[in-house]
Design an enzyme around this catalytic site. Structure first.
Site, PDB file in Angstrom:
ATOM      1  CE  LYS A 222      -3.083   2.540   2.963  1.00  0.00           C
ATOM      2  NZ  LYS A 222      -3.949   2.385   4.527  1.00  0.00           N
ATOM      3  CG  ASP A 227      -6.010   7.756   4.610  1.00  0.00           C
ATOM      4  OD1 ASP A 227      -6.649   8.638   3.861  1.00  0.00           O
ATOM      5  OD2 ASP A 227      -6.230   6.912   5.200  1.00  0.00           O
ATOM      6  CE  LYS A 234      -6.862   8.319   7.936  1.00  0.00           C
ATOM      7  NZ  LYS A 234      -7.288   7.279   8.652  1.00  0.00           N
ATOM      8  CG  ASP A 245      -2.054   5.095   5.495  1.00  0.00           C
ATOM      9  OD1 ASP A 245      -2.184   4.213   6.170  1.00  0.00           O
ATOM     10  OD2 ASP A 245      -3.114   5.300   4.821  1.00  0.00           O
ATOM     11  CG  ASP A 304     -10.178   6.860   6.669  1.00  0.00           C
ATOM     12  OD1 ASP A 304      -9.134   6.730   5.999  1.00  0.00           O
ATOM     13  OD2 ASP A 304     -10.161   6.841   7.799  1.00  0.00           O
ATOM     14  CD  GLU A 306      -6.846   5.012   2.584  1.00  0.00           C
ATOM     15  OE1 GLU A 306      -5.637   4.510   3.062  1.00  0.00           O
ATOM     16  OE2 GLU A 306      -7.832   5.248   3.391  1.00  0.00           O
ATOM     17  NE  ARG A 308     -10.884  -1.682   3.376  1.00  0.00           N
ATOM     18  CZ  ARG A 308     -11.433  -2.143   4.609  1.00  0.00           C
ATOM     19  NH1 ARG A 308     -12.656  -2.690   4.613  1.00  0.00           N
ATOM     20  NH2 ARG A 308     -10.726  -1.784   5.693  1.00  0.00           N
TER      21      ARG A 308
END
Length: 453
Positions: A222, A227, A234, A245, A304, A306, A308
């Site tokens: 990833k 993010d 968030k 992230d 959020d 994101e 996956r």
């Protein structure tokens, strides 16, 4: 270095200095020039790593003090190893020595002085080879930390992709795919997540193919360079940490470089989908239906979630194009893993028992702890979509359902999912870890490749 049988022994006294013998207890001994004695606890390999890290921190502190007082900076230290130190002990010690003093700071100040050379005194002729291997593992961890710690005003998707290409080494072929290529190939997940940012997404494709390799490992990481959560934004508290992230992608980049540098006889393809999950009029929305590479569709429930979305594209693409034997992905995917396993253990999900064991054992050999989590089939039906093929955020336990979502894109191959949301970051020193990005998972991936070869 002092190595009593356990941590409950009577303290030692050397030239008037009291030494507890506990792993990580480092004391300065009076004399001509700086000298240290370090405890090794019960002498287990992992205690050597802890002691190595504590020792290098003590050396750096002494060095800084000498310089502040007008002294000349010493740059080399000689370290006498106990006779009982085996190969595993040496590996762990070197990891601690090389990583315990890691620093990352963006500053106008001159860098603080650090020791440049540590000479290990031993009669064991195998030590040089062990040190070389441990140094490659430590370099993979350090590179992962560097990439993850880099602030996101610098670390755009293009920067991360270009940096991967620059540091990969001569044995690794790197191709960077831009947003036009992603659109033409149907990477709907990556484009949806990256669509809200003025900084377009990228896909990093790394290939290491040594002659004679009979096994092929696909690594997917990833690469969310920042993010915000997107429209499902968030809370402000903690959002600054989202520069890390992309720690899973960083681990994959660094591990691939190390695998090639070590010349391991296993073919590796590494994919890192890079995107910035931001907020704008072009952000993807809850309720959207996104078409991934290969055609499968996802009902978006929370922007959020994101990670996956981008991993699904990369998994489907990597499996279809490269036909690997094994698939492993790494991601700071769910806060649920932090609740389940805390901040020092990675969550391991796997569709194949042998691969799960290989990952866990690889981690144990290089000082990274994994705990296998269940892929509970009772929750698999929750992933099925009503308006699309699958749901992005189905009900049920978050870490498990996220893994079940990813499994939908693995084509039944032996696959392992490494959720590193907990151990990818730290707020304090422990063992060889320092505050900030930890570099977790990089060493495991290198050791896994070694075991598969």
């Amino acid at each position: 270095m002092a190595a009593p049988d356990n941590d409950d022994v009577e303290p030692l006294e050397i030239e008037g200095v009291r030494i507890s013998g506990k792993a990580g207890d480092v004391q300065t001994v009076p004399g001509t020039g700086p000298r240290w004695v370090a405890g090794l606890g019960g002498g287990e390999p992992k205690q050597y790593r802890k002691t190595g890290a504590a020792l290098v921190r003590a050396v750096h502190a002494s060095l800084a003090e000498d310089v502040e007082n007008g002294g000349k900076a010493f740059r080399a230290v000689q370290l006498e190893l106990p006779e009982e130190a085996s190969g595993e002990h040496v590996t762990e010690l070197v990891l601690g020595l090389l990583l315990g003093g890691y620093r990352f700071k963006v500053t106008a100040e001159d860098p603080k002085p650090v020791v440049r050379t540590i000479r290990l005194v031993t009669a064991d002729e195998a030590v040089p080879e062990l040190v070389e291997r441990a140094a490659a593992l430590a370099a993979a961890t350090a590179l992962t930390r560097d990439l993850a710690n880099t602030p996101s005003n610098v670390k755009t998707p293009a920067w991360l992709a270009d940096t991967a290409a620059r540091v990969a080494g001569s044995r690794v072929e790197v191709t960077v795919r831009d947003e036009k290529w992603l659109a033409a190939e149907g990477f709907g997940g990556v484009l949806a997540v990256g669509g809200g940012s003025a900084r377009p997404p990228r896909l990093v494709e790394m290939t290491y193919q040594p002659a004679g390799a009979t096994r092929h490992l696909l690594l997917v990481g990833k690469g969310i360079t920042f993010d915000t959560g997107g429209l499902s934004i968030k809370p402000a508290d903690g959002m600054h940490l989202m520069r890390t992230d992309m720690a899973g992608g960083a681990a994959v980049i660094a591990a691939t470089r190390a695998i090639a540098a070590l010349g391991l006889p296993v073919r590796v393809t590494a994919l890192v989908p890079c995107a910035e999950n931001h907020v704008s009029g072009s952000s993807y929305r809850p309720g959207d239906i996104v078409r991934h590479y290969g055609g499968k569709t996802t009902e978006v429930g929370n922007t959020d979630a994101e990670g996956r979305m981008v991993l699904a594209d990369a998994l489907a693409y990597g499996i279809r194009k490269f036909s690997p034997d094994y698939v492993v992905d790494a991601a700071t995917l769910t806060g649920a893993m932090k609740v389940s396993l805390g901040l020092r253990t990675g969550g391991l999900f796997a569709s194949d028992d042998a691969l799960a064991a290989a990952v866990s054992e690889a981690g144990a050999r290089v000082g990274e702890a994994w705990w296998r989590m269940p892929l509970v089939e009772d929750y698999a039906e929750n992933v099925r979509g009503e308006f699309g093929d699958v749901r992005q955020t189905p009900g049920g336990p978050g870490g498990i359902t996220a893994a079940l979502f990813l499994r939908e894109f693995t084509a039944g191959l032996p696959w392992a999912h490494l959720d590193i949301a907990g151990p990818a970051r730290s707020e304090k020193n422990y063992d060889e870890v320092v505050p900030g990005a930890t570099g977790f998972a990089a060493r495991t991936l290198v050791e896994l490749a070694a075991s598969l070869s």
